[in-house]
Write an enzyme that holds these catalytic residues in place. Structure first.
Site: not given
Ligand SMILES: O=C(O)C1=C[C@@H](OP(=O)(O)O)[C@@H](O)[C@H](O)C1
Ligand SMILES: C=C(OP(=O)(O)O)C(=O)O
Length: 426
Positions: A49, A94, A96, A314, A342, A386-387, A412
């Protein structure tokens, strides 16, 4: 496909120095980039990531000096907007925490960009963020399915004002908007529609913005005001905390497995909501001790719990496998957005937990796990998540062998997870 068979682990114990937090590493990289001055980040996570974020910043012409072996990077801040020049395509895997903030950051400035990722990224929604950016003047096209990456961004001069954003699926959209707000040049008021999910991640965002010199007025998580005239300023050096979600596997291992494990790098001082995973373990019966910078956990007689875990989506996955070793059922509530991560984590966890023998009820936004006296060996499908790979290792800790398919998917966020688990296992 590669697979890893974990034999029953008879005892766990020791100390784990945690790798840097994924959420904080990617936020810090973006903030250091748009701040003025040079920032030295230490304990930066080295995982897929973060690599995607670094590669994208490099393609965007950001200058940095990365000492991977020392987990340290020095970023030359741009002192403002990021979009400079033309880049054809940014591939964000992937991640986010790279896709959402970069989409917002690149909408402001100049140039045309395509943001894309792996197939699952194209199924993860981003429409709520785009819907909030468009009224500010952003021009963003969906290249495949409306509401989902890949995106084509035509950067432009955006102004502040008042926008609303839907916070009911992911907090990352609000995080993205908050982080770029100081680049707009005028005040931005953000109204949150729907019940904001994953709230503690907004605290991470606000806490880090403050470290880089920008304050935000938080009106009870319903409205946020970023006043005009604020600019990000490098704090000079910034230490990335240990990853509290990654800590969950070791804390749970201690709660299930019989010894004491201390995780270092997160503690009472941590910005991350996932530190409260330790409170859930304590509520289940584990023994937990806290320091400013560590959490220590030891085995207890574990009982099932029935809890809303929206704030720790998470780490809550680790509770789902810990539940196999508790007395009585466990219900994890208010986790609808497991379905858009994921993989569809609610469906996947239900399927895999049933394979090891648990009795599982999968609701639209909850999962109920009833442990059984006799678990059985299974090959765990990990769905490139990964989780799932990491949380099912709890089976071995609890005395049941398990085979994890595609264990490499932990890259990841935690590439050497299984080696680190072995280091506290006997
Ligand atoms: O802002 C962040 O760093 C994250 C927010 C969460 O996502 P959501 O807000 O989509 O639940 C979490 O699941 C992700 O792993 C990281
Ligand atoms: C939801 C997760 O990742 P992302 O940052 O891609 O949303 C995660 O790490 O569990």
């Amino acid at each position: 496909m590669e697979q890893l068979r974990l034999e029953p682990i008879s005892h766990v114990g020791g100390v784990i120095q945690l790798p840097g937090s994924k959420s904080i590493s990617n936020r810090a990289l973006l903030l250091a980039t748009i701040a003025s001055g040079r920032t030295r980040l230490t304990n930066l996570l080295d995982s897929d990531d973060i690599r995607h974020m670094l590669t994208a910043l490099d393609q965007l012409g950001v200058s940095y000096d990365y000492r991977k072996d020392q987990a340290t990077i020095e970023v030359e801040g741009l002192g403002g907007r990021l979009a400079r020049g033309q880049v054809a395509e940014l591939y964000l895997g992937n991640a986010g925490t790279a896709m959402r903030p970069l989409a917002a950051a690149l909408a402001i400035g100049s140039g045309e960009f395509v943001l894309t990722g792996e197939p699952r990224m194209k199924e993860r929604p981003i429409g709520h963020l785009i819907d909030a950016l468009q009224p500010l003047g952003a021009r963003i096209d969906y290249l495949e399915n409306p509401g989902y990456p890949p995106l084509k961004i035509h950067a432009g001069d955006l102004a502040g004002g008042r926008v609303s954003i839907d916070g009911s699926i992911s907090s990352q959209f609000l995080t993205a908007l908050l982080m770029v707000a100081p680049l707009l040049g005028s005040e931005l008021t953000i109204e949150v529609k729907g019940e904001l999910v994953s709230k503690p991640y907004i605290d991470i965002t606000l806490g880090m913005m403050a470290r880089f010199g920008v304050t935000v007025e938080n009106r009870d998580y319903r409205e946020f005001v970023v006043a005009a005239g604020q600019q990000y300023l490098s704090p000079g050096e910034f230490l990335v905390e240990g990853d509290a979600s990654s800590a969950s596997y070791f804390l749970a291992a201690a709660a299930i497995g019989g010894g004491t494990i201390e995780v270092r790098g997160v503690g009472t001082d941590s910005l991350q909501g996932d530190k409260h995973f330790a409170d859930v373990l304590e509520a289940m019966g584990a023994k937990v001790e806290w320091g400013k910078d560590f959490i220590r956990c030891s085995k207890g007689d574990l009982n099932g719990v029935d809890m809303d875990m929206n704030a720790i989506p998470d780490a809550a996955m680790t509770i789902a496998t810990t539940a196999l070793f508790a007395n009585g059922p466990t219900t994890i509530r208010n986790i609808y957005n497991w379905r858009v991560k994921e993989t569809d984590r609610l469906a996947a966890m239900a399927t895999e937990l049933r394979k090891v023998g648990a009795v599982v009820e999968e609701g639209e936004d909850y999962i109920r796990i009833e442990p059984v006296p006799e678990l059985r060996h299974a090959e765990i499908e990990t769905y490139n998540d990964h989780r799932i790979a990491m949380c099912f290792s709890m089976l071995a800790v609890g005395g049941q062998s398990v085979t994890i398919l595609d264990p490499g998917c932990t890259a990841k966020t935690f590439p050497d997870y299984f080696d680190r688990l072995a280091s506290v296992s006997r």
